[in-house]
Design an enzyme around this catalytic site. Structure first.
Site, PDB file in Angstrom:
ATOM      1  N   LYS A   1      13.983  16.817  11.846  1.00  0.00           N
ATOM      2  CA  LYS A   1      14.806  16.567  13.034  1.00  0.00           C
ATOM      3  C   LYS A   1      14.096  17.223  14.220  1.00  0.00           C
ATOM      4  O   LYS A   1      14.389  18.360  14.607  1.00  0.00           O
ATOM      5  CB  LYS A   1      16.207  17.148  12.800  1.00  0.00           C
ATOM      6  CG  LYS A   1      17.286  16.486  13.625  1.00  0.00           C
ATOM      7  CD  LYS A   1      18.666  16.830  13.100  1.00  0.00           C
ATOM      8  CE  LYS A   1      19.742  16.600  14.138  1.00  0.00           C
ATOM      9  NZ  LYS A   1      19.923  15.218  14.556  1.00  0.00           N
TER      10      LYS A   1
HETATM   11  N1  PPE Z   1      19.913   9.713  12.126  1.00  0.00           N
HETATM   12  C1  PPE Z   1      19.567  10.364  13.254  1.00  0.00           C
HETATM   13  C2  PPE Z   1      18.408   9.866  14.031  1.00  0.00           C
HETATM   14  C3  PPE Z   1      20.305  11.482  13.647  1.00  0.00           C
HETATM   15  O1  PPE Z   1      19.956  12.128  14.752  1.00  0.00           O
HETATM   16  C4  PPE Z   1      21.415  11.899  12.894  1.00  0.00           C
HETATM   17  C5  PPE Z   1      22.229  13.078  13.325  1.00  0.00           C
HETATM   18  C6  PPE Z   1      21.739  11.192  11.709  1.00  0.00           C
HETATM   19  C7  PPE Z   1      20.955  10.096  11.362  1.00  0.00           C
HETATM   20  C8  PPE Z   1      22.839  11.603  10.803  1.00  0.00           C
HETATM   21  O2  PPE Z   1      22.544  12.827  10.184  1.00  0.00           O
HETATM   22  P1  PPE Z   1      23.678  13.814   9.678  1.00  0.00           P
HETATM   23  O3  PPE Z   1      24.293  14.430  10.893  1.00  0.00           O
HETATM   24  O4  PPE Z   1      22.975  14.790   8.822  1.00  0.00           O
HETATM   25  O5  PPE Z   1      24.652  12.976   8.915  1.00  0.00           O
HETATM   26  N2  PPE Z   1      22.379  13.218  14.729  1.00  0.00           N
HETATM   27  C9  PPE Z   1      22.883  14.461  15.272  1.00  0.00           C
HETATM   28  C10 PPE Z   1      22.643  14.546  16.768  1.00  0.00           C
HETATM   29  C11 PPE Z   1      23.603  13.860  17.663  1.00  0.00           C
HETATM   30  C12 PPE Z   1      23.369  14.215  19.114  1.00  0.00           C
HETATM   31  O6  PPE Z   1      23.718  13.430  19.990  1.00  0.00           O
HETATM   32  O7  PPE Z   1      22.870  15.313  19.404  1.00  0.00           O
HETATM   33  C13 PPE Z   1      24.327  14.707  14.852  1.00  0.00           C
HETATM   34  O8  PPE Z   1      25.038  13.791  14.468  1.00  0.00           O
HETATM   35  O9  PPE Z   1      24.726  15.879  14.911  1.00  0.00           O
END
Ligand code: PPE
Length: 306
Positions: free
Chosen positions: A159
């Site tokens: 990330k």
């Molecule tokens: N794909 C991406 C690209 C992504 O950034 C997230 C989380 C996910 C999938 C889902 O991952 P998880 O949270 O582990 O289920 N994105 C984070 C950032 C959002 C933001 O605007 O800042 C989040 O959901 O916290």
């Protein structure tokens, strides 16, 4: 605007919100190499409960490992700092944002093991990411003109701060065209994910989600695997095209921020009946029960802040 809270954990200390600042020569600010997480905590019967903190801390360290960033604190310290920052600010529910960044030090693209590294953990109250109405009625999406990062150009399992540039451009493009969120395709043209969410589709009773290659391995995605199985659905990780998504019976996004958000339209085509379907609704309902500590079977996923 984010409403300020009292304190932010920064490099080992609790500092006042207004004092949590970095220098303009912070390396991450110039080139984007840094990593972060997004974690939610919810009101539970026993107090504020952080959802799947262990998994988020693991992913934070995994991201650093991929990027060759040495976190200057052990996992236990970072884990506990999350609890401290929630406790000290007194929010009943909210979002936590840890960032590991390269501090001001040598400039230029040569980063070595001795580059100074900083960590901060902030928290704020954050409501429904794609709107309350979006959670209830579903959202309208548009396929992006930008591709999701190629697997060999940006490490998708990490990330990484800089990885979000094309997500931001895609989201803005979709919003400007009147949609709620973007859907990005991978460089081969298959459906990848949203700007900050993983994507699931349901067709003829089968749930499909994008395989790991081009996506962030979402913790909510993993939670949905468990809940779908508990509810008796079969989930497969299999790539699919945009037109298969157009003719899906249901579709939804998952993410810490987005939670489980139904998708009611893709590129002006209604998904199913154009409203959240039964599978999406069952998974969403199960998810909200679990994160609020109302399902004893998944109590281990919650760290209560006392
Ligand atoms: N794909 C991406 C690209 C992504 O950034 C997230 C989380 C996910 C999938 C889902 O991952 P998880 O949270 O582990 O289920 N994105 C984070 C950032 C959002 C933001 O605007 O800042 C989040 O959901 O916290």
């Amino acid at each position: 605007m984010v409403t300020p809270v009292a304190k932010i954990w920064m490099n080992g200390k609790m500092v006042d919100w207004a004092d949590a600042r970095v220098h303009v020569l912070t390396h991450t600010l110039h080139y984007g190499l840094g990593v972060f997480e997004g974690i939610r905590f919810y009101k539970t019967p026993e107090g504020p409960g952080i959802f799947r903190l262990k998994e988020h801390v693991k992913r934070l360290y995994d991201s650093c490992h991929i990027c060759r960033i040495q976190v200057p604190y052990d996992r236990d310290t970072i884990f506990k700092a999350h609890l401290d920052v929630v406790r000290v600010n007194g929010l009943a529910d909210g979002y936590i944002r840890p960032v590991v960044y390269l501090k001001d030090g040598p400039m230029g693209l040569l980063v070595t093991d001795d580059h100074p590294v900083g960590v901060f953990i902030a928290t704020w109250a954050w409501g429904a990411y794609l709107g309350e109405e979006g959670l209830k009625k579903g959202i309208r999406t548009k396929i992006a003109s930008f591709s999701r990062n190629h697997v060999n150009a940006m490490m998708t399992k990490a990330k990484i701060n800089g990885a979000y540039v094309n997500s931001i451009l895609s989201k803005r493009e979709a919003k400007q065209a009147g949609y709620d969120e973007t859907i990005m395709l991978d460089t081969e043209g298959y459906v990848s994910e949203g700007s900050g969410e993983n994507l699931f589709m349901v067709r003829d009773g089968l749930i499909k989600t994008t395989p790991l290659a081009s996506i962030l391995q979402g913790i909510t995605r993993d939670t949905v695997f468990t809940l779908a199985e508990m509810l008796g659905y079969r989930v497969v990780e299999d790539r699919f095209t945009r037109d298969e998504l157009y003719i899906a019976d249901e579709a939804f996004f998952t993410g810490t921020a987005a939670e489980v958000t139904p998708i009611r339209e893709v590129d002006d085509r209604a998904i199913g009946e154009g409203r959240p379907g039964p599978v999406t609704k069952a998974i969403q309902e199960a998810y909200f029960k679990v994160v609020h500590g109302e399902d004893p079977r998944y109590r281990d996923w919650i760290t209560v802040v006392r």
